[in-house]
Design an enzyme around this catalytic site. Structure first.
Site, PDB file in Angstrom:
ATOM      1  N   ASP A  10      -3.918  18.365 -37.893  1.00 19.95           N
ATOM      2  CA  ASP A  10      -3.830  19.065 -36.591  1.00 19.95           C
ATOM      3  C   ASP A  10      -3.265  20.465 -36.868  1.00 19.95           C
ATOM      4  OD1 ASP A  10      -0.664  18.018 -35.120  1.00 19.95           O
ATOM      5  OD2 ASP A  10      -1.268  18.048 -37.236  1.00 19.95           O
ATOM      6  N   ASP A  15       0.439  21.715 -41.805  1.00 15.12           N
ATOM      7  CA  ASP A  15      -0.877  21.168 -42.179  1.00 15.12           C
ATOM      8  C   ASP A  15      -1.590  22.156 -43.107  1.00 15.12           C
ATOM      9  OD1 ASP A  15      -0.213  20.484 -39.187  1.00 15.12           O
ATOM     10  OD2 ASP A  15      -1.500  18.843 -39.866  1.00 15.12           O
ATOM     11  N   ASN A  39      -0.808  19.331 -32.750  1.00  9.43           N
ATOM     12  CA  ASN A  39       0.058  20.516 -32.535  1.00  9.43           C
ATOM     13  C   ASN A  39      -0.463  21.349 -31.371  1.00  9.43           C
ATOM     14  OD1 ASN A  39       2.075  20.364 -34.547  1.00  9.43           O
ATOM     15  ND2 ASN A  39       0.528  20.787 -36.098  1.00  9.43           N
ATOM     16  N   THR A 124      -2.248  13.914 -41.248  1.00  8.77           N
ATOM     17  CA  THR A 124      -0.991  14.667 -41.085  1.00  8.77           C
ATOM     18  C   THR A 124      -0.800  15.088 -39.627  1.00  8.77           C
ATOM     19  OG1 THR A 124      -2.074  16.779 -41.547  1.00  8.77           O
ATOM     20  CG2 THR A 124      -1.147  15.569 -43.436  1.00  8.77           C
ATOM     21  N   PHE A 165       6.852  13.574 -33.571  1.00  4.09           N
ATOM     22  CA  PHE A 165       5.710  14.079 -32.813  1.00  4.09           C
ATOM     23  C   PHE A 165       4.405  13.321 -33.068  1.00  4.09           C
ATOM     24  CE2 PHE A 165       3.135  16.761 -30.376  1.00  4.09           C
ATOM     25  CZ  PHE A 165       1.953  16.930 -31.083  1.00  4.09           C
ATOM     26  N   ASN A 166       4.006  13.114 -34.319  1.00  8.79           N
ATOM     27  CA  ASN A 166       2.695  12.508 -34.585  1.00  8.79           C
ATOM     28  C   ASN A 166       2.578  11.103 -33.991  1.00  8.79           C
ATOM     29  OD1 ASN A 166       1.749  14.753 -35.934  1.00  8.79           O
ATOM     30  ND2 ASN A 166       2.289  13.973 -37.971  1.00  8.79           N
ATOM     31  N   HIS A 238       6.829  18.823 -43.924  1.00  7.23           N
ATOM     32  CA  HIS A 238       6.394  17.475 -43.519  1.00  7.23           C
ATOM     33  C   HIS A 238       5.067  17.090 -44.199  1.00  7.23           C
ATOM     34  CE1 HIS A 238       9.331  17.324 -40.205  1.00  7.23           C
ATOM     35  NE2 HIS A 238       8.870  18.450 -39.734  1.00  7.23           N
ATOM     36  N   ASP A 239       4.012  17.791 -43.819  1.00  8.23           N
ATOM     37  CA  ASP A 239       2.651  17.342 -44.173  1.00  8.23           C
ATOM     38  C   ASP A 239       2.309  17.452 -45.657  1.00  8.23           C
ATOM     39  OD1 ASP A 239       1.261  18.612 -41.038  1.00  8.23           O
ATOM     40  OD2 ASP A 239       2.376  16.792 -41.506  1.00  8.23           O
TER      41      ASP A 239
HETATM   42  O1  RIB Z   1       6.740  15.802 -36.765  1.00  4.62           O
HETATM   43  C1  RIB Z   1       6.103  16.596 -37.730  1.00  4.62           C
HETATM   44  C2  RIB Z   1       4.612  16.552 -37.559  1.00  4.62           C
HETATM   45  O2  RIB Z   1       4.281  17.090 -36.286  1.00  4.62           O
HETATM   46  C3  RIB Z   1       3.868  17.425 -38.583  1.00  4.62           C
HETATM   47  O3  RIB Z   1       2.639  16.822 -38.897  1.00  4.62           O
HETATM   48  C4  RIB Z   1       3.632  18.720 -37.851  1.00  4.62           C
HETATM   49  O4  RIB Z   1       2.426  19.387 -38.273  1.00  4.62           O
HETATM   50  C5  RIB Z   1       3.446  18.241 -36.440  1.00  4.62           C
HETATM   51  O5  RIB Z   1       2.096  17.833 -36.307  1.00  4.62           O
HETATM   52 CA    CA Z   2       0.572  18.044 -38.656  1.00  7.25          CA
END
Ligand code: RIB
Ligand code: CA
Length: 306
Positions: A10, A15, A39, A124, A165-166, A238-239
């Site tokens: 996203d 990413d 996102n 991701t 979030f994801n 993160h990703d």
């Molecule tokens: O919480 C982090 C995730 O949320 C990552 O994948 C970032 O790109 C957002 O999508």
């Molecule tokens: Ca992401």
């Protein structure tokens, strides 16, 4: 040994770093990239993904994933990534990369069925596409080599008090994936928040040459500014950690647990729950990354992309 991967992204700033690391790695073959809503809305994440793939010279086809979560209303990640979802880099009109007509979910199904046990899925963003692929073709869960995903948290949330979030953006999809029986590796906030880009590191990367380094620095300047403006310290990788795991899983410490997702639409919605430890099945949960290894691989990738 080359790892054949499908990225489901996203795109978003981190990413984009996952795409940079995958494109610059000598041991990864990108079979395809699917852009999904997360996102930002799908239109933006698809445009961002196409632009990043074009600049990096990624030849693999790019597909549109799902625009909407399975059940909940659409939510986006706010302004960590800027108004475009990828503020910072400026892209020239594309000459090569255009979205494929085939739907992303169908591409995931077709590629895994045509290459049983050979494809690593690297989601991701929200898990909508992965869950739909599993629902549409139940053999996906068994025939995919491995799913290495960024999502969830057992130390509290980053979008609500409880949820990462994801997972929060499509909790029902996350529950389908976590209970699918596929070979799952999960990168929760517990692990990813330990790997951040400092200002000193970013200044060092500004001395690197080439398109990959320019893209990385433009994205990370925005990411750094947004994190600092919100008083959240240095930006979290993160990703790209999922891609680093595919490159060398030995550089990570993991434990195996049952994992489930809260689906009650209250303040816990999208919270991931770590159940009992297990010897088999369940989910391999990343606890710690070798950060020196991660940045060594980032250096290598950026030098390969000059
Ligand atoms: O919480 C982090 C995730 O949320 C990552 O994948 C970032 O790109 C957002 O999508
Ligand atoms: Ca992401």
């Amino acid at each position: 040994m080359m790892q054949r991967i499908i990225l489901d992204v996203d795109t978003g700033l981190d990413d984009a770093v996952a795409l940079i690391l995958a494109a610059g790695s000598d041991t990864i073959q990108i079979e395809g990239v699917v852009a999904t809503s997360g996102n930002m809305g799908l239109e933006r994440t698809l445009e961002n993904t196409l632009n990043v793939c074009e600049v990096l010279g990624i030849q693999a086809p790019v597909f549109a994933g799902e625009a909407h979560p399975l059940v909940r209303e659409l939510v986006h990640a706010g302004d960590f990534h800027g108004k475009s979802g990828l503020d910072g880099p400026v892209f020239a009109p594309r000459k090569n990369q255009q979205v494929q007509t085939k739907q992303g979910v169908q591409f995931i199904i077709d590629t895994i069925l045509a290459n049983p046990g050979q494809i690593v899925l690297v989601p991701t963003g929200p898990l909508t596409d992965i869950a739909l692929a599993m629902q549409k073709e139940p053999r996906v869960a068994k025939l995919v080599k491995q799913i290495v995903l960024m999502g969830g948290s057992f130390i509290g949330g980053n979008v609500t008090k409880e949820a990462e979030f994801n997972a929060y953006a499509d909790p029902e999809a996350a529950q389908i994936v976590f209970s699918s029986g596929a070979d799952l590796v999960m990168f929760p906030l517990d692990c990813t928040t330990k790997v951040t880009l400092s200002d000193v590191q970013l200044d060092r990367y500004k001395t690197f040459k080439g398109e990959g380094a320019s893209l990385f620095c433009a994205c990370m300047k925005t990411y750094m500014d947004n994190y600092q403006r919100q008083g959240k310290g240095f930006p979290v990788m993160h990703d790209p950690l999922c891609v680093a795991y595919v490159i060398d899983p030995r550089r990570f410490t993991l434990t195996r647990h049952e994992v489930s997702v809260e689906l009650e639409q209250d303040e816990t919605y999208g919270k991931t729950i770590r159940g009992k430890d297990c010897e088999t099945g369940g989910v391999l949960v990343a606890n710690h990354a070798d950060t020196d290894f991660f940045w060594e691989e980032m250096d290598k990738a950026l030098k390969n992309l000059h």
